[in-house]
Structures are given as C-alpha cells and as structure tokens.
Design an enzyme around this catalytic site. Structure first.
Site, PDB file in Angstrom:
ATOM      1  N   LYS A 122     -11.124  -3.997  -4.108  1.00 36.48           N
ATOM      2  CA  LYS A 122     -12.059  -3.103  -4.214  1.00 36.48           C
ATOM      3  C   LYS A 122     -11.534  -1.675  -4.547  1.00 36.48           C
ATOM      4  O   LYS A 122     -12.338  -0.736  -5.010  1.00 36.48           O
ATOM      5  CB  LYS A 122     -13.091  -3.107  -3.054  1.00 36.48           C
ATOM      6  CG  LYS A 122     -12.795  -2.660  -1.832  1.00 36.48           C
ATOM      7  CD  LYS A 122     -13.901  -2.824  -0.933  1.00 36.48           C
ATOM      8  CE  LYS A 122     -13.694  -3.508   0.350  1.00 36.48           C
ATOM      9  NZ  LYS A 122     -12.649  -2.753   1.293  1.00 36.48           N
ATOM     10  N   LYS A 150      -4.489 -10.163  -6.295  1.00 39.98           N
ATOM     11  CA  LYS A 150      -5.761 -10.214  -5.788  1.00 39.98           C
ATOM     12  C   LYS A 150      -6.857  -9.242  -6.232  1.00 39.98           C
ATOM     13  O   LYS A 150      -6.296  -8.024  -6.582  1.00 39.98           O
ATOM     14  CB  LYS A 150      -5.768 -10.479  -4.248  1.00 39.98           C
ATOM     15  CG  LYS A 150      -5.656  -8.919  -3.743  1.00 39.98           C
ATOM     16  CD  LYS A 150      -5.907  -9.189  -2.269  1.00 39.98           C
ATOM     17  CE  LYS A 150      -6.100  -7.760  -1.685  1.00 39.98           C
ATOM     18  NZ  LYS A 150      -7.624  -7.643  -1.533  1.00 39.98           N
ATOM     19  N   LYS A 152       0.622  -1.228  -0.176  1.00 38.91           N
ATOM     20  CA  LYS A 152      -0.044  -0.013   0.025  1.00 38.91           C
ATOM     21  C   LYS A 152       0.932   1.244  -0.068  1.00 38.91           C
ATOM     22  O   LYS A 152       0.418   2.211  -0.548  1.00 38.91           O
ATOM     23  CB  LYS A 152      -1.003  -0.166   0.921  1.00 38.91           C
ATOM     24  CG  LYS A 152      -2.224  -0.987   0.920  1.00 38.91           C
ATOM     25  CD  LYS A 152      -3.331  -0.816   1.671  1.00 38.91           C
ATOM     26  CE  LYS A 152      -4.467  -1.626   1.094  1.00 38.91           C
ATOM     27  NZ  LYS A 152      -5.783  -1.782   1.908  1.00 38.91           N
TER      28      LYS A 152
HETATM   29  P1  ATP Z   1      -8.687  -2.593   0.052  1.00 38.52           P
HETATM   30  O1  ATP Z   1      -8.170  -2.765  -1.380  1.00 38.52           O
HETATM   31  O2  ATP Z   1      -9.192  -1.475   0.371  1.00 38.52           O
HETATM   32  O3  ATP Z   1      -7.596  -3.283   1.093  1.00 38.52           O
HETATM   33  P2  ATP Z   1     -10.026  -5.332  -0.118  1.00 38.52           P
HETATM   34  O4  ATP Z   1     -10.552  -5.791  -1.233  1.00 38.52           O
HETATM   35  O5  ATP Z   1      -8.595  -5.806   0.230  1.00 38.52           O
HETATM   36  O6  ATP Z   1      -9.731  -3.531  -0.106  1.00 38.52           O
HETATM   37  P3  ATP Z   1     -10.672  -5.314   2.769  1.00 38.52           P
HETATM   38  O7  ATP Z   1     -11.561  -4.357   3.504  1.00 38.52           O
HETATM   39  O8  ATP Z   1      -9.221  -5.011   3.027  1.00 38.52           O
HETATM   40  O9  ATP Z   1     -11.074  -5.440   1.379  1.00 38.52           O
HETATM   41  O10 ATP Z   1     -10.860  -6.904   3.235  1.00 38.52           O
HETATM   42  C1  ATP Z   1     -12.380  -7.484   3.450  1.00 38.52           C
HETATM   43  C2  ATP Z   1     -12.069  -9.004   3.568  1.00 38.52           C
HETATM   44  O11 ATP Z   1     -12.107  -9.552   2.333  1.00 38.52           O
HETATM   45  C3  ATP Z   1     -10.730  -9.525   4.271  1.00 38.52           C
HETATM   46  O12 ATP Z   1     -11.161 -10.522   5.120  1.00 38.52           O
HETATM   47  C4  ATP Z   1      -9.975  -9.943   2.894  1.00 38.52           C
HETATM   48  O13 ATP Z   1      -9.151 -11.044   3.428  1.00 38.52           O
HETATM   49  C5  ATP Z   1     -11.074 -10.475   2.132  1.00 38.52           C
HETATM   50  N1  ATP Z   1     -10.572 -10.281   0.860  1.00 38.52           N
HETATM   51  C6  ATP Z   1     -10.099  -8.939   0.182  1.00 38.52           C
HETATM   52  N2  ATP Z   1      -9.637  -9.295  -0.968  1.00 38.52           N
HETATM   53  C7  ATP Z   1     -10.070 -10.527  -1.424  1.00 38.52           C
HETATM   54  C8  ATP Z   1      -9.865 -11.501  -2.565  1.00 38.52           C
HETATM   55  N3  ATP Z   1      -9.081 -10.965  -3.792  1.00 38.52           N
HETATM   56  N4  ATP Z   1      -9.893 -12.864  -2.240  1.00 38.52           N
HETATM   57  C9  ATP Z   1     -10.427 -13.451  -1.484  1.00 38.52           C
HETATM   58  N5  ATP Z   1     -10.727 -12.459  -0.064  1.00 38.52           N
HETATM   59  C10 ATP Z   1     -10.455 -11.134  -0.098  1.00 38.52           C
HETATM   60 MG    MG Z   2      -7.319  -5.288   1.936  1.00 37.34          MG
END
Ligand code: ATP
Ligand code: MG
Length: 335
Positions: A203, A200, A118
């Site tokens: 969002k 991965k 990040k």
């Molecule tokens: P950001 O990019 O803002 O970090 P993010 O998509 O990683 O967003 P988080 O809020 O950090 O979302 O994570 C929420 C949950 O979703 C966590 O338990 C994380 O492990 C899971 N998660 C995030 N991305 C993935 C993915 N690509 N596949 C499976 N699980 C995921």
């Molecule tokens: Mg995340």
C-alpha cells in the site's frame, strides 16, 4: 473473552499507512473477518505506533487511523464480539516492547529483510524505530497470550522473531508468554504488484497502478487490472515464469473460490483480455459490500470513536495482566 477462556486467541494488526490493498485484503483482512465469526477470541489493532517509522504527516496519520478503524468494521468484524482497537490507546504495547528490546540480540534484529528493504527505500530516514519494529510487533502479540496470528507471507520472519523472543524470555525468567503460531491463508498469502509481479503488492508503493486499493472505484479497478503486466504467451496457465498471470489467477481464485485447474479450463482457448475482464469483475463484486459499509460508517464518526474507546478498554484489561506478570518476573520492584 473471560467467559470462553478456552477459545484460542487471535491477534493481528495493520498499519494506517494508506488504504489497504487487495493484497492486504486477500493476505490478511479476509482471514481476520473469517476468524472473527465465533470460533476464536479475536483482537485486531490499527498499528499507529508502527506507522510512525515512516513519519507520516500528523494530519494524515490522524485521518487514516480512524479510516483504518472504519475499514476493519466495514469488513464485518463485530466490535461487540471482538476487540478492535487502536494500538497507541493501549500503553502496555510500548512498555512491553522495552522489556523485549532487552531480550533481543542486535544481530537478530539486523537480519530482518523488511528492515533492509525499507531502509533502502527510505535512505533519508533509517530511524531506530524501523529497526526495532519487529520487537514492538512481538509485544503486540505476546501481550495477549496469542495463539494464532493471521498474516501474509511477508510477515513470517517477524513472527518467527516474536517466537524466539518469547522462548528466550520464558527460559530466562520462567514461563510468561504463550508461543504464537502464524496463520497464513493459502492463495492470498502473497499478492504481487500488478506492474512488477515479482514484488509484493504494497500500500505504500509510489506507483498507484501497482496496487488495487480496497476503496478504488469500480472503473479504476477495471483499468488497473486491464493494464496489469502479463506475458506474450496468451495462455491462462499457472506456470513458472508467468508471474503476472499467476498473480491474477491467485486473485481470481480467492475471489471466486475456483481452483487453478478450474480456472485454466474456464479460459482455455480465450485470450488475456477475456481473463482480465473476468478477474476485474470478480474483484469489483468481492469489494462492493465492503465499500458500501465503509461509506456508511465514515458518516458516523461518533460511533467509530465510541467503539475505539470501548475496544481500548477491553484490550488494556488483558494487556495489563501480561505486562504486570512480565515486569514482576524481570525483578522490577513492585509497589
Ligand atoms: P507497508 O508497505 O506500509 O508496509 P503493507 O501493504 O505491507 O504496507 P502492512 O500494514 O505492513 O501492509 O501489513 C498488513 C497485513 O497485510 C500483514 O499481515 C501483511 O502480511 C499483509 N500483507 C501485506 N502485503 C501483502 C501482500 N502483497 N499479499 C498478502 N498479504 C499482504
Ligand atoms: Mg508491510
């Protein structure tokens, strides 16, 4: 929670940094829903404090926090039987984080790969909050004497740090925190980007074609899956080097319950076009009931804020108990 003290405690949180993706759903939220149906005592939080690390527009943060709260209820998580709350409404999270900061070594925190990723992505704002993020996450978990934390594979390292911090605190000050275990679903553990399937799905990805948002319209879902990066082999088979197809097979498997062997048989002799159409249809069907319920809830903001208030009160009750125990053990003078 009081009446069934023996049930295992589950806690997880999601940041209101954008609409959750299919990755968040299959990796985490689907498990949240399954675990909330009675076997466990579940606490689910909208991690608004965590999201300040990327400095969202205040108006966006406010809107997205309530949206994320509605998303959790729209999944079918019952706010009467579970504790669904907004992190900043329970001040003990930030308070315990300070105690835990003082129990974490600089070098440990510096090893976190999410911090490195990040800070590379946002070189203009490498704030200390981004650095101590996993320690606040440890506080989120340890405050509730959590047994299981449903997470995607990307959060495994953070959970290990939370365990290390808890063990250290317990060794230095005497037994205070339960040591939490990760709960990682099998297939959905890591859903990859549709455009760059070695990374991965996230969002906060600037390219919206890389992810499917849980609120995307049906035709948008179809378009994004049709344009997902694959390979030139035209064989639906799970194999090394076929990251794009492996990813779509994982998604299809999660949405239909079919295993990889069954999927390979189903698409034997068929091209990627047919396969992608089937994946798109399965995703659309999987998300449809959720989207309908979300739209209904967003028209009832009074209900949402009532639920959030009740959730914060319930969470605070348990959080206060652990925080006061931890403060006492460290020797902070008690009144
Ligand atoms: P950001 O990019 O803002 O970090 P993010 O998509 O990683 O967003 P988080 O809020 O950090 O979302 O994570 C929420 C949950 O979703 C966590 O338990 C994380 O492990 C899971 N998660 C995030 N991305 C993935 C993915 N690509 N596949 C499976 N699980 C995921
Ligand atoms: Mg995340």
């Amino acid at each position: 929670m009081e009446t069934a003290e023996k049930k295992k405690i589950v806690l997880s949180a999601i940041q209101p940094t954008g609409t959750p993706t299919l990755g968040n759903y299959l990796g985490a939220l689907k498990n949240w829903k399954d675990m909330s149906e009675g076997e466990y005592n579940c606490l689910y939080a909208v991690a608004d404090l965590h999201s300040l690390t990327v400095r969202p527009e205040p108006a966006d943060l406010r809107r997205r926090t309530l949206e994320m709260y509605a998303i959790l209820l729209a999944l079918g998580i019952d706010p009467e039987k579970n504790i669904v709350f907004i992190q900043s409404h329970v001040p003990q999270h930030a308070q315990l984080a300070w105690l835990l900061n003082c129990c974490t070594q600089f070098g440990e925190a510096a090893r976190m790969t999410q911090f490195k990723d990040k800070s590379e992505k946002h070189p203009e704002n490498v704030n200390v909050g981004l650095f101590t993020y996993p320690i606040l996450m440890a506080a989120d978990i340890l405050l509730y004497q959590t047994d299981f934390v449903p997470i995607g594979a990307d959060q495994k390292q953070h959970l290990e740090l939370a365990r290390d911090i808890a063990e250290r605190f317990n060794t230095v000050y005497g037994n205070t925190f339960k040591i939490p275990e990760p709960f990682i679903g099998k297939v959905g553990a890591s859903v990859m980007s549709l455009q760059d399937p070695v990374h991965k799905m996230s969002k906060s990805d600037p390219n919206p074609r890389a992810f499917i948002s849980m609120l995307d319209d049906d035709n948008v879902i179809v378009k994004k899956i049709k344009s997902a990066v694959t390979d030139s082999e035209a064989v639906v088979k799970y194999a090394e080097g076929k990251d794009g197809i492996n990813n779509l097979m994982g998604i299809y498997s999660c949405c239909t319950g079919k295993n990889f062997e069954e999927i390979e048989q189903e698409f034997e002799g068929k091209g990627y076009g047919d396969f992608k159409s089937a994946v798109a249809e399965a995703v659309v069907e999987e998300l449809r009931p959720f989207k309908d319920e979300f739209n209904r809830l967003m028209n009832d903001k009074a209900y949402l804020t009532e639920c959030a208030k009740a959730g914060a009160e319930k969470a605070s009750h348990f959080a206060a108990r652990t925080l006061s125990k931890a403060m006492k053990k460290t020797g902070l003078f008690q009144l």
